[in-house]
Design a protein around this motif. Structure first.
Motif, short mmCIF file in Angstrom:
data_model
loop_
_atom_site.label_atom_id
_atom_site.label_comp_id
_atom_site.label_asym_id
_atom_site.label_seq_id
_atom_site.Cartn_x
_atom_site.Cartn_y
_atom_site.Cartn_z
N ASP A 39 17.68 7.29 45.57
CA ASP A 39 17.24 7.52 46.94
C ASP A 39 15.75 7.85 46.97
OD1 ASP A 39 16.92 10.20 46.26
OD2 ASP A 39 18.78 10.84 47.19
N MET A 40 15.27 8.17 48.15
CA MET A 40 13.83 8.40 48.32
C MET A 40 13.33 9.62 47.55
SD MET A 40 13.09 7.47 52.26
CE MET A 40 12.96 5.77 52.79
N LEU A 41 14.22 10.58 47.29
CA LEU A 41 13.78 11.76 46.54
C LEU A 41 13.58 11.41 45.07
CD1 LEU A 41 15.88 14.63 48.13
CD2 LEU A 41 13.61 13.81 48.72
N ASN A 42 14.44 10.52 44.55
CA ASN A 42 14.24 10.05 43.18
C ASN A 42 12.90 9.30 43.08
OD1 ASN A 42 17.66 9.20 43.32
ND2 ASN A 42 16.84 10.93 42.18
N GLU A 43 12.59 8.58 44.16
CA GLU A 43 11.34 7.82 44.19
C GLU A 43 10.14 8.78 44.15
OE1 GLU A 43 11.53 5.09 47.45
OE2 GLU A 43 9.52 4.32 47.07
N LEU A 44 10.24 9.89 44.90
CA LEU A 44 9.16 10.89 44.88
C LEU A 44 9.02 11.48 43.48
CD1 LEU A 44 9.49 13.11 48.11
CD2 LEU A 44 7.78 11.38 47.64
N ASP A 45 10.18 11.75 42.84
CA ASP A 45 10.14 12.31 41.47
C ASP A 45 9.46 11.34 40.51
OD1 ASP A 45 11.33 14.66 42.19
OD2 ASP A 45 13.33 14.16 41.47
N LEU A 46 9.77 10.05 40.66
CA LEU A 46 9.15 9.06 39.77
C LEU A 46 7.64 9.01 39.99
CD1 LEU A 46 9.40 6.83 37.62
CD2 LEU A 46 9.74 5.19 39.48
N GLU A 47 7.24 9.02 41.26
CA GLU A 47 5.80 8.99 41.56
C GLU A 47 5.10 10.20 40.96
OE1 GLU A 47 6.32 6.62 45.79
OE2 GLU A 47 5.88 8.77 45.81
N ASN A 48 5.75 11.37 41.09
CA ASN A 48 5.15 12.59 40.53
C ASN A 48 5.13 12.55 39.01
OD1 ASN A 48 4.32 14.07 42.77
ND2 ASN A 48 6.41 14.75 43.18
N TRP A 49 6.21 12.07 38.42
CA TRP A 49 6.29 12.00 36.95
C TRP A 49 5.15 11.12 36.43
CZ3 TRP A 49 11.72 11.86 34.29
CH2 TRP A 49 11.58 12.10 32.93
N GLU A 50 4.97 9.97 37.08
CA GLU A 50 3.90 9.05 36.64
C GLU A 50 2.53 9.67 36.88
OE1 GLU A 50 6.23 4.78 37.04
OE2 GLU A 50 5.07 5.49 38.76
N HIS A 51 2.38 10.36 38.02
CA HIS A 51 1.07 10.96 38.33
C HIS A 51 0.73 12.06 37.32
CE1 HIS A 51 -2.31 12.36 40.74
NE2 HIS A 51 -1.88 13.58 40.49
N TYR A 52 1.70 12.96 37.06
CA TYR A 52 1.40 14.09 36.17
C TYR A 52 1.37 13.69 34.70
CZ TYR A 52 1.66 16.80 40.38
OH TYR A 52 1.41 17.26 41.65
N SER A 53 1.93 12.54 34.36
CA SER A 53 1.78 12.04 32.99
C SER A 53 0.31 11.70 32.74
CB SER A 53 2.62 10.77 32.78
OG SER A 53 3.97 11.09 32.87
N SER A 54 -0.36 11.20 33.77
CA SER A 54 -1.79 10.87 33.63
C SER A 54 -2.67 12.07 33.91
CB SER A 54 -2.19 9.77 34.62
OG SER A 54 -1.26 8.75 34.63
N ASN A 55 -2.12 13.07 34.62
CA ASN A 55 -2.93 14.25 35.01
C ASN A 55 -2.18 15.54 34.68
OD1 ASN A 55 -5.07 12.70 36.77
ND2 ASN A 55 -3.07 11.99 37.47
N PRO A 56 -1.87 15.79 33.39
CA PRO A 56 -1.04 16.96 33.06
C PRO A 56 -1.68 18.31 33.38
CG PRO A 56 -1.92 15.95 31.07
CD PRO A 56 -2.27 15.02 32.20
N GLU A 57 -3.02 18.34 33.52
CA GLU A 57 -3.70 19.61 33.78
C GLU A 57 -3.75 19.95 35.26
OE1 GLU A 57 -4.81 21.84 31.47
OE2 GLU A 57 -3.75 20.48 30.10
N GLU A 58 -3.42 19.00 36.10
CA GLU A 58 -3.50 19.27 37.55
C GLU A 58 -2.47 20.33 37.95
OE1 GLU A 58 -5.28 15.16 39.47
OE2 GLU A 58 -3.39 15.95 40.22
N LEU A 59 -2.83 21.11 38.95
CA LEU A 59 -1.96 22.19 39.41
C LEU A 59 -1.25 21.77 40.70
CD1 LEU A 59 -1.40 24.96 38.22
CD2 LEU A 59 -3.06 25.92 39.79
N LEU A 60 0.04 22.07 40.75
CA LEU A 60 0.84 21.71 41.92
C LEU A 60 1.30 22.97 42.62
CD1 LEU A 60 2.73 19.72 43.55
CD2 LEU A 60 4.39 20.05 41.73
N GLN A 61 1.06 23.03 43.92
CA GLN A 61 1.61 24.13 44.71
C GLN A 61 2.92 23.63 45.30
OE1 GLN A 61 -0.83 26.22 47.74
NE2 GLN A 61 0.98 26.13 49.03
#
Lengths: 142, 88
Positions: A39-61
């Protein structure tokens, strides 16, 4: 109606660890998305996983906002939240001991906080219910 | 310091999810599965998972978020057509 916002800060690399616990691997998540279960929440998780794989130091609130009716937070409730967050009790009994209160009193309070979405429980050994508070701060916007 | 943002709000029977990173943002309404995002270089709306996107007129995140929150708060049942109209 009271609005309560719970907030935590998490580093990209820690978010990836959470995704690994939740899905096993990114390939598995992609498989879920390709299947009818996705579903769309899995899609958000995938987008975040891919984003933070490239940007592991970024901070998420990360926040969760709940709208609660008739919630009265007493000083004991705040003390209970503080103990769960900072001393990580392994059971309600241990939490009651930290608060120096009766187990039945603490159990009732904890159930109420769980119902309002402020804390969660996970199952530990011997069917113990471990109270969890994953957030760093609680805001009450006015 | 600028943070990425991930937020979940419970409004009636719906849950509103926001996801903002340095590269993109998305707003998802569950369980009805409506998504507004700015990937592919323009702001658009999806009415189902893997569904095709439809362009909308609004492009400002804060404005879109406010319209969606107001719609969810004021409508017990979300109308896809109505929400699309409000965002166009």
């Amino acid at each position: 109606m009271t609005v309560i916002k719970m907030v935590r800060f998490v580093k990209g690399e820690d978010k990836i660890k959470e995704f690994k616990e939740k899905y096993g691997s990114i390939e598995n998540l992609k498989r879920i998305l390709d299947s009818s279960e996705g579903d769309m929440l899995n899609e958000l998780d995938l987008e975040n996983w891919e984003h933070y794989s490239s940007n592991p130091e970024e901070l998420l609130q990360e926040g969760k906002t709940v709208f609660v009716e008739n919630l009265k937070l007493s000083s004991l409730d705040f003390e209970l939240l503080h103990q769960i967050k900072n001393n990580s009790p392994a059971s309600i009994k241990e939490l009651a001991s930290l608060l120096n209160k009766e187990v039945s009193t603490v159990q009732k309070k904890a159930k109420c906080l769980e119902k309002e979405g402020l804390i969660q429980f996970k199952l530990g050994s011997k069917n113990r219910r471990i109270p969890i508070l994953n957030y760093d701060k609680i805001e009450i916007p006015i | 310091m600028k943070y990425n943002l991930k937020d979940k709000s419970f409004i009636g029977d719906y849950t509103l999810h926001i996801n903002v990173t340095s590269k993109m943002w998305a707003i998802v309404i569950m369980p009805i599965q409506i998504r507004v995002d700015n990937t592919h270089g323009f702001v658009h709306i999806h009415f189902s998972h893997k569904g095709k996107h439809h362009k909308i007129g609004k492009s400002n995140f804060d404005e879109i978020y406010e319209i969606i929150v107001n719609h969810v708060e004021n409508n017990e049942i979300i109308s896809k057509k109505k929400i699309w109209g409000e965002l166009s």
